[in-house]
Design an enzyme around this catalytic site. Sequence first.
Site, mmCIF file in Angstrom:
data_model
loop_
_atom_site.group_PDB
_atom_site.id
_atom_site.type_symbol
_atom_site.label_atom_id
_atom_site.label_comp_id
_atom_site.label_asym_id
_atom_site.label_seq_id
_atom_site.Cartn_x
_atom_site.Cartn_y
_atom_site.Cartn_z
ATOM 1 N N THR A 191 -7.991 8.765 9.266
ATOM 2 C CA THR A 191 -7.621 7.543 8.544
ATOM 3 C C THR A 191 -7.411 6.362 9.479
ATOM 4 O OG1 THR A 191 -5.290 8.225 8.608
ATOM 5 C CG2 THR A 191 -6.565 8.827 6.644
ATOM 6 N N LYS A 238 0.826 -1.207 0.000
ATOM 7 C CA LYS A 238 0.000 0.000 0.000
ATOM 8 C C LYS A 238 0.863 1.261 0.000
ATOM 9 C CE LYS A 238 -1.826 -1.721 3.642
ATOM 10 N NZ LYS A 238 -2.601 -2.044 4.858
ATOM 11 N N GLY A 274 -7.709 3.015 11.083
ATOM 12 C CA GLY A 274 -8.253 1.730 10.667
ATOM 13 C C GLY A 274 -8.290 1.479 9.178
ATOM 14 N N THR A 275 -7.615 2.306 8.387
ATOM 15 C CA THR A 275 -7.666 2.120 6.938
ATOM 16 C C THR A 275 -7.105 0.769 6.503
ATOM 17 O OG1 THR A 275 -5.594 3.367 6.760
ATOM 18 C CG2 THR A 275 -7.626 4.565 6.325
ATOM 19 N N GLY A 276 -5.998 0.363 7.111
ATOM 20 C CA GLY A 276 -5.387 -0.912 6.726
ATOM 21 C C GLY A 276 -6.288 -2.091 7.036
ATOM 22 N N CYS A 277 -6.893 -2.087 8.214
ATOM 23 C CA CYS A 277 -7.817 -3.163 8.602
ATOM 24 C C CYS A 277 -8.991 -3.222 7.632
ATOM 25 C CB CYS A 277 -8.345 -2.925 10.017
ATOM 26 S SG CYS A 277 -7.085 -2.821 11.293
#
Length: 271
Positions: free
Chosen positions: A207, A176, A209-212
């Site tokens: 932003t 990412k 928690g974007t990865g989760c």
Amino acid sequence: MCSVKGALTIAGTDPSGGAGIQADLKTFQELDVYGMSVITSVVAQNTLGVTGVRHLEASFIKKQLQSVTSDMPVHAVKTGMIANAEMIKAIADHLRPLSLPLCVDPVMIAQSGDALVDRKALQTMLDELLPLATIVTPNIPEAEALTGQHLESEEDRYKAAKSIVHDFGSSSVVVKGGHLDGEATDLFYDGETFETFSSPRFDTLHTHGTGCTYAAAITAELAKGKSVREAVNIAKEFISAAIEHTLEIGHGQGPTNHWAYKKNQRKGEYV
């Protein structure tokens, strides 16, 4: 024969609802997949940071896994925060014979910068979990930790993607680009072909928690039978909408908007 598609998340909690298990279940629901969860750690956190962590015993994580997979329709699995080597080994041992699509989100550091996992767990993740992965979804710092490479250039990202697939045995990877300048461009590699997925970079602090959420969206689409490339493409649209239409809640880095994508799909525009 059960027609319901189900996705299982194995991760830590976020009582503020923006990341971890809570974000995963919200994402599954928004993408019309039945969500299930196995909790690895209970985390006291909010948009300002982490104030405490309690890890569950590996034996109890195994009990949760057995309870879910022996009874419920699990079509894809996501792993998030797994704090130590014992947990990783127990999870990998349970998942290995099931041969389910697996999205590994190698969560190591919270959005706030707080460390979430034991450093000793890294090698176990490389040895036990990554070889089972249908896709791995590291951000730049996580890709650096996995490969031991410092990623400064575009060429470095390509090398890291190749390493995660060819050296550690994952079927595919999406590195990412949220930590880079310019457009938010993610690099996908399936062992043969590279592809980039880009979206505008939105001017927002929110932003958390974007990865989760991104990884959960991939998992939901895999559960529905989509190819990995299709799953990444939809997940990119999902997280981009979630960031663009921010909720602006919390006193720090607030959560993304998990229902923005569905509103876009149903009405043609966000309302």
